[in-house]
Design a protein around this motif. Structure first.
Motif, PDB file in Angstrom:
ATOM      1  N   MET A 162      -3.587  -6.732   3.040  1.00 19.39           N
ATOM      2  CA  MET A 162      -4.749  -6.809   2.160  1.00 19.39           C
ATOM      3  C   MET A 162      -5.764  -5.711   2.427  1.00 19.39           C
ATOM      4  O   MET A 162      -6.327  -5.122   1.486  1.00 19.39           O
ATOM      5  CB  MET A 162      -5.399  -8.188   2.287  1.00 19.39           C
ATOM      6  CG  MET A 162      -6.420  -8.494   1.223  1.00 19.39           C
ATOM      7  SD  MET A 162      -5.702  -8.528  -0.450  1.00 19.39           S
ATOM      8  CE  MET A 162      -4.686 -10.008  -0.354  1.00 19.39           C
ATOM      9  N   GLN A 163      -6.029  -5.395   3.672  1.00 22.16           N
ATOM     10  CA  GLN A 163      -7.047  -4.387   3.959  1.00 22.16           C
ATOM     11  C   GLN A 163      -6.651  -3.028   3.395  1.00 22.16           C
ATOM     12  O   GLN A 163      -7.498  -2.289   2.866  1.00 22.16           O
ATOM     13  CB  GLN A 163      -7.294  -4.280   5.464  1.00 22.16           C
ATOM     14  CG  GLN A 163      -8.458  -3.340   5.811  1.00 22.16           C
ATOM     15  CD  GLN A 163      -8.679  -3.203   7.292  1.00 22.16           C
ATOM     16  OE1 GLN A 163      -7.766  -2.845   8.023  1.00 22.16           O
ATOM     17  NE2 GLN A 163      -9.896  -3.498   7.749  1.00 22.16           N
ATOM     18  N   SER A 164      -5.367  -2.681   3.469  1.00 22.63           N
ATOM     19  CA  SER A 164      -4.916  -1.408   2.918  1.00 22.63           C
ATOM     20  C   SER A 164      -5.120  -1.366   1.413  1.00 22.63           C
ATOM     21  O   SER A 164      -5.525  -0.344   0.851  1.00 22.63           O
ATOM     22  CB  SER A 164      -3.440  -1.180   3.250  1.00 22.63           C
ATOM     23  OG  SER A 164      -3.255  -1.066   4.654  1.00 22.63           O
ATOM     24  N   LEU A 165      -4.845  -2.483   0.733  1.00 21.20           N
ATOM     25  CA  LEU A 165      -5.030  -2.529  -0.713  1.00 21.20           C
ATOM     26  C   LEU A 165      -6.510  -2.437  -1.082  1.00 21.20           C
ATOM     27  O   LEU A 165      -6.876  -1.843  -2.102  1.00 21.20           O
ATOM     28  CB  LEU A 165      -4.426  -3.808  -1.285  1.00 21.20           C
ATOM     29  CG  LEU A 165      -2.915  -3.996  -1.084  1.00 21.20           C
ATOM     30  CD1 LEU A 165      -2.460  -5.305  -1.717  1.00 21.20           C
ATOM     31  CD2 LEU A 165      -2.134  -2.834  -1.648  1.00 21.20           C
ATOM     32  N   PHE A 166      -7.360  -3.020  -0.246  1.00 21.64           N
ATOM     33  CA  PHE A 166      -8.797  -2.980  -0.501  1.00 21.64           C
ATOM     34  C   PHE A 166      -9.335  -1.551  -0.499  1.00 21.64           C
ATOM     35  O   PHE A 166     -10.363  -1.276  -1.129  1.00 21.64           O
ATOM     36  CB  PHE A 166      -9.534  -3.809   0.562  1.00 21.64           C
ATOM     37  CG  PHE A 166      -9.883  -5.192   0.103  1.00 21.64           C
ATOM     38  CD1 PHE A 166      -8.965  -5.961  -0.603  1.00 21.64           C
ATOM     39  CD2 PHE A 166     -11.118  -5.741   0.371  1.00 21.64           C
ATOM     40  CE1 PHE A 166      -9.264  -7.223  -1.021  1.00 21.64           C
ATOM     41  CE2 PHE A 166     -11.447  -7.020  -0.053  1.00 21.64           C
ATOM     42  CZ  PHE A 166     -10.517  -7.761  -0.755  1.00 21.64           C
ATOM     43  N   ALA A 167      -8.658  -0.644   0.196  1.00 20.68           N
ATOM     44  CA  ALA A 167      -9.165   0.719   0.335  1.00 20.68           C
ATOM     45  C   ALA A 167      -9.279   1.427  -1.006  1.00 20.68           C
ATOM     46  O   ALA A 167     -10.106   2.322  -1.171  1.00 20.68           O
ATOM     47  CB  ALA A 167      -8.273   1.511   1.288  1.00 20.68           C
TER      48      ALA A 167
END
Length: 597
Positions: A162-167
């Protein structure tokens, strides 16, 4: 040491009644979840963002991510050509296993691992696009896309990515991703299709709760952590094995727990004591099950695994651990010499819901010589593209008798309702072990063939530490009489087969005397397998790696159990080393076949 199943062999009537009750419960659950009211129950506090970035300790495969960016999706041994920017969700998958891995988001870690400058942000944007497209098409709760088979691993992969997609996601896209993840985690909490994976599901929900900020994450974490503690107490045994007796499941649970521990640490929270205890125990068990080639023993629905994955699971532990020769609760023995390592199943298979992937292969063994895996079992797993027959004795390196089975999976209505549990088979396994400076001696006796033929199977092993050779003897004999029950003499001769399945890549040739087979692994070091069986043959076999079948061969020793109920085969595995004169032979506790002239 004796290992005994807690209950008697399952009765057909009892199983049918249990299957009928479970079938009714499943139908009621299906109707409730298909109603328009059920999706409303998955709503709750909206996540306020991310509070942690859970780390997946499993090594990704960036090459597969690059292939996906070029329009080729490789999953479960199948390939789907979708073209660059194509839609796999609205395209027919090449196989059911492919569809399962697709909906598990098994591709997501590989895609996010692509860091080549020539791709720029394409990998992130493609991962975001595929994730949002899934939400648009599969937001409704359906038996497949929201079923237990795929949901657990999808929630895990999404939480870790999820954190990578949030970028690169917009605010609207972030809300869609967060709300979908929270709803899936709430549904995962309610799945009750058997408790054999209760720990894994609770751990995944707890990881999601740690990742999500606000009341949504706190609520999931508060509900999931007590379940994690309760489930780990049941599933993880004191020696670090798991109730299913699958070494690979122990490995995968360890990897999930490491992710949970890391996510809680990011939140500034201490992991429950049971989580830390389970990590310590599972780490010791993974080391026990890891043989000289760096992979696990393949038993009870588990594969041998990937070396990188196993190394990643134990990398956190830099303590000097002694690897013991016996896992008393898991029911395995390990024999280790200079070059030869043996892992042997020394307990009955698991029961009930824990036996959905258990195998009726009593006294099965795997042998590694140096860095070469020589003798293996089938490596069958639930994810394998293989029939249930691969769970029977003929698919393992053990003995089989006649056309009977030492335990077999459920079939028909009962299997559809309860899953393919293993029924029948060995109820009791007795093991005696002695070791000194000359070698290790192990004797196993099991009753897997008693119900069908009134016979016991004995497997005796002696690992000669001086000669670096393994000597074995397999014997059938009449079961001892018990009060009120007599074991009659056989009325006919019963054929037996003793199988040694060879690992893929092992070359084998039979000597002219048909009593010796020359084995060579990838290192090209030779080993003789000698025997005194009446009949020896080379036959086709198959071994599964990452769920895919690989062709190989098996050495089969055949004979007949006499009318006195007795039969015996002796064999030994010894290195081909003619340049060195052998040291004095250690005294063996039983005879061994001598080399043919």
């Amino acid at each position: 040491m004796s290992q005994r199943r807690s209950g008697a062999r399952a009765r057909p009537i009892g199983l049918l009644l249990e299957a009928a009750r479970e079938s009714l419960r499943r139908q009621l659950r299906y109707e409730w979840r298909a109603s328009p009211l059920y999706p409303l129950t998955l709503n709750g506090p909206r996540p306020e963002g991310l509070a942690a970035a859970p780390r997946d300790f499993r090594p990704p495969e960036p090459d597969e991510g690059r292939a996906l960016l070029l329009g080729r999706m490789n999953l479960a041994g199948g390939t789907l050509e979708i073209g660059q920017g194509g839609d796999p969700w609205d395209t027919t998958s090449p196989s059911r296993r492919f569809a399962v891995e697709l909906h598990r988001f098994a591709w997501l870690p590989d895609l996010l691992a692509v860091t080549d400058p020539r791709f720029g942000e394409r990998s992130l944007r493609e991962a975001l696009r595929l994730s949002l497209d899934w939400i648009e098409m599969f937001s409704a709760v359906t038996p497949f896309s929201w079923g237990a088979e795929v949901l657990e691993r999808r929630v895990f992969n999404q939480a870790c990515g999820m954190q990578s997609l949030f970028a690169i996601a917009s605010e609207v896209e972030r809300r869609k991703l967060l709300n979908s993840l929270a709803r899936q985690a709430r549904h995962l909490m309610r799945i009750g299709d058997g408790h054999a994976r209760a720990a894994e599901r609770a751990v995944v929900v707890a990881i999601t709760g740690a990742a999500l900020a606000g009341k949504a994450g706190t609520s999931l974490l508060t509900r999931a952590l007590p379940r994690v503690t309760r489930a780990l107490k049941v599933e993880v045994l004191p020696d670090g094995g798991v109730r299913t007796r699958s070494p690979q499941q122990a490995l995968e649970l360890l990897l999930d727990l490491l992710t949970l521990d890391d996510a809680l640490l990011q939140r500034g929270l201490a992991a429950p004591a049971e989580v830390s205890r389970a990590i310590d125990r599972l780490t010791g068990a993974v080391r026990f099950f890891t043989l000289g080639d760096g992979r696990l023993g393949a038993f009870h629905g588990g594969e041998s695994g990937e070396v990188r994955r196993i190394e990643a699971a134990v990398a956190h532990d830099d303590a000097e651990r002694r690897v013991y020769g016996y896992a008393p609760h898991s029911g395995y023995h390990r024999l280790a010499g200079r070059s030869v390592q043996v892992l042997i199943d020394a307990a009955p298979p698991s029961e009930g819901t824990w036996s959905a992937a258990a195998c009726g292969q009593p006294a099965a063994l795997e042998i590694v010589c140096g860095a070469d895996r020589m003798i293996v079992n089938s490596g069958w797993s639930i994810d394998a593209l293989a029939p249930q027959a691969m769970r029977l004795a003929a698919a393992a390196s053990t003995a089989s008798l006649g056309e009977a089975t030492a335990g077999a999976p459920l079939a028909g209505f009962a299997a559809r309702a309860l899953g393919p549990r293993l029924i029948g088979g060995a109820v009791r396994v007795d093991a005696r072990r002695n070791e000194n400076e000359t070698g290790v001696w192990l004797e196993l006796t099991h009753d897997g063939w008693e119900a069908a033929f009134g016979l016991l199977h004995e497997r005796r092993l002696f690992l000669d530490l001086r000669l670096d050779e393994l000597r074995g003897e397999d014997r059938f004999r009449l079961a001892a009489e018990t009060p009120g029950r007599r074991s009659p003499l056989p009325k006919t001769m019963r054929p037996y087969a003793l199988r040694f399945h060879l690992a893929p890549g092992v070359k084998v040739s039979l000597a002219r005397d048909q009593r010796s087979a020359l084995l060579r692994g990838p290192s090209n070091k030779g080993w003789w397998l000698r025997n005194d069986a009446p009949e020896v043959s080379l036959e086709p076999s198959v071994h599964f790696e990452q769920g895919q079948p690989r062709r190989t061969l098996q050495i089969v020793l055949r004979g007949q159990v006499g009318l006195d109920g007795e039969a015996r085969v002796r064999w030994k595995l010894t290195p081909v080393d003619p340049a060195d004169s052998p040291p004095p032979r250690a005294q063996s506790p039983f005879p061994s076949p001598e080399p043919a002239p």
